[in-house]
Design a protein around this motif. Sequence first.
Motif, PDB file in Angstrom:
ATOM      1  N   GLY A 146       1.192  -1.006  -0.218  1.00  0.00           N
ATOM      2  CA  GLY A 146      -0.211  -0.248  -0.087  1.00  0.00           C
ATOM      3  C   GLY A 146       0.691   1.474   0.033  1.00  0.00           C
ATOM      4  N   THR A 147       0.284   2.143   0.178  1.00  0.00           N
ATOM      5  CA  THR A 147       0.852   3.317   0.088  1.00  0.00           C
ATOM      6  C   THR A 147       0.674   4.583   1.210  1.00  0.00           C
ATOM      7  OG1 THR A 147       1.073   5.589  -0.791  1.00  0.00           O
ATOM      8  CG2 THR A 147      -0.909   4.826  -1.334  1.00  0.00           C
ATOM      9  N   ALA A 148       1.448   5.318   2.056  1.00  0.00           N
ATOM     10  CA  ALA A 148       0.548   5.586   3.061  1.00  0.00           C
ATOM     11  C   ALA A 148      -0.543   7.168   2.669  1.00  0.00           C
ATOM     12  CB  ALA A 148       1.947   6.873   3.303  1.00  0.00           C
ATOM     13  N   MET A 149      -1.335   7.211   4.061  1.00  0.00           N
ATOM     14  CA  MET A 149      -2.440   7.601   3.245  1.00  0.00           C
ATOM     15  C   MET A 149      -1.785   9.468   3.603  1.00  0.00           C
ATOM     16  SD  MET A 149      -6.053   8.062   4.854  1.00  0.00           S
ATOM     17  CE  MET A 149      -5.903   5.818   4.634  1.00  0.00           C
ATOM     18  N   GLY A 150      -0.572   9.426   4.346  1.00  0.00           N
ATOM     19  CA  GLY A 150      -0.271  10.995   4.486  1.00  0.00           C
ATOM     20  C   GLY A 150       0.789  11.915   3.622  1.00  0.00           C
ATOM     21  N   ALA A 151       0.693  10.690   2.242  1.00  0.00           N
ATOM     22  CA  ALA A 151       2.075  11.599   1.016  1.00  0.00           C
ATOM     23  C   ALA A 151       1.053  12.148  -0.027  1.00  0.00           C
ATOM     24  CB  ALA A 151       2.254  10.330   0.332  1.00  0.00           C
ATOM     25  N   ALA A 152       1.628  12.895   0.054  1.00  0.00           N
ATOM     26  CA  ALA A 152       1.251  13.684  -1.395  1.00  0.00           C
ATOM     27  C   ALA A 152       0.672  13.689  -2.671  1.00  0.00           C
ATOM     28  CB  ALA A 152       2.398  14.737  -1.301  1.00  0.00           C
ATOM     29  N   CYS A 153       1.083  12.529  -3.613  1.00  0.00           N
ATOM     30  CA  CYS A 153       0.567  11.380  -4.154  1.00  0.00           C
ATOM     31  C   CYS A 153       0.207  10.580  -3.890  1.00  0.00           C
ATOM     32  CB  CYS A 153       2.273  11.543  -5.324  1.00  0.00           C
ATOM     33  SG  CYS A 153       3.128  10.245  -4.150  1.00  0.00           S
ATOM     34  N   ALA A 154       0.134  10.415  -2.448  1.00  0.00           N
ATOM     35  CA  ALA A 154      -1.379   9.264  -2.797  1.00  0.00           C
ATOM     36  C   ALA A 154      -2.508   9.504  -2.964  1.00  0.00           C
ATOM     37  CB  ALA A 154      -1.456   8.986  -0.632  1.00  0.00           C
ATOM     38  N   PRO A 155      -3.346  10.206  -3.111  1.00  0.00           N
ATOM     39  CA  PRO A 155      -4.647  10.268  -3.523  1.00  0.00           C
ATOM     40  C   PRO A 155      -4.812   9.601  -5.134  1.00  0.00           C
ATOM     41  CG  PRO A 155      -4.765  12.192  -1.596  1.00  0.00           C
ATOM     42  CD  PRO A 155      -3.079  11.709  -1.952  1.00  0.00           C
TER      43      PRO A 155
END
Length: 518
Positions: A146-155
């Motif tokens: 998965g990806t970190a929900m707080g990363a800028a590119c996550a959405p």
Amino acid sequence: MIRHLEVSFITPTFYLLPKIHKNPRVPPGRPIVSGMGGLCDAVCKFIDFYLQPLVETLPSHVRDTSDVLRRLNGLTADEGILLVTLDVETLYTNICHEHGLRAVEYFLSMSNWAPPLQQLILELLEFILTHNVFTFGERFYLQRRGTAMGAACAPSYANLFLGYWEREVFGGGVPASSHAQCWLRFIDDIFVIWGGTTSELEGFVRHLNSNSFNIYLTFHVDPIKVDFLDINISLTDQRLVSTDIYRKPSSVNALLHASSGHPKFTINAIPTGQFIRLKRICSETGVFEDRANEMRDRFRARGYSTRSIKKAYKRARSTPRDQLLLRFNPNTTRCTEPKIRFVSSFNRQWEHIRGILSKHWPVLQTEPVLRNTLPDRPLMTARRGRSLRDMLVHSHYSRPNKLPFSTGRPLVGSFPCGSCIACRHGNIVRATSFTSSSGARTFDIRHYISCNSTGIIYYATCNCNLIYVGLTSRELKVRTREHVRDIIAAKQVKLEDVDTLKTIPRHFRVHHRSEVLR
């Protein structure tokens, strides 16, 4: 001449946001890895810059509430249709790296960007996904899926992943997919107008959950009304899609109080913005009037004057809703030229500073070069100042020190917090006393001191048993990190120039070079 450049990064911190609207007594948590200031923060923003335009091309993607309202405005539903909302469970943490990268690669191949740029984006994205290191408590972790929900590119990354999955749903012959007359998605929340039966819907969802993308959906269905984002969507007797504002049962009156220390123009603009939002969301005039009366009571409870409330209400009522649904207001002039702004943290002297700038602005405009660059009047932007919440609440969790509260004695001594960079590097130690360099005398610390203490006398020890005693009016952790930076920078100074250095960096440059300061 710059002799040394120290670049420091913050290790992302893991924390949970409680979802009290789902279970107020035992709320589930939304996992967040705050990546601001981290090693990959700038790279995430770079990737997001290129992924966002690809997200805009997805047929199901909606930007925000206004975009949903534009899609539903004037929509008529057939007899027997069902209103459905779908929710993708734990999307961010369940995206397999292989599937996510394949989805991004697919949409990049459809863009007109050069292949080297596409390859660079993919390699950087893979690096981010496989190097998401974060801290919780006193331990470090690596996120493997998965990806970190707080990363800028996550959405954007999650949007493209689901957009790639939707290709199989509507382009791969999924049974009953033709019954989905409307399919709108805001990241992991989906709204559907379903033209089939309830049993067909249940079979459709079961088929969607049987996938290789590690996606699992839950759904809610109702023939009359459903809640989507902050909108209550329902059907009128004439089968028109109607919208109303939705407030969660756990919502409280959290409007900013009129006596808050925020800029006056910010407080004055809040009633206007809220009534305009009501007019945009409520598709029927009667519903808008009812919600406006409720909002008046909430504003009065927060100390707003009747005059400001009435002014905001009249402006919203007189504005046509069709105009509010436009993505860009035609009555607003959009300036594409860059403007020079005065940017600073808001404080009590803000209006005084504005007066000074306005008074002396014509003086700056008399200069020939500046005349063509400066705007006609000073433009000021206020950053949010540090609040009491910022001082008391931190996302980084550290186990509390075992304090001698049970003894009844006052807490005295030096205590590291364990969360700031100075404490994590061992620059501040826990102690209740200290000994002189000769070892002849021991001194007790008679007060409570931490890395956040100010206006204190401190001492620093060296491996050669020398002690440096200093005085600082600032936080101890700030002064300590300055000493460390000075020692590191002193390594670039030649020995014949050490007299230009301060006491501590001069000692470490001559005698120890790279020893650790405590």
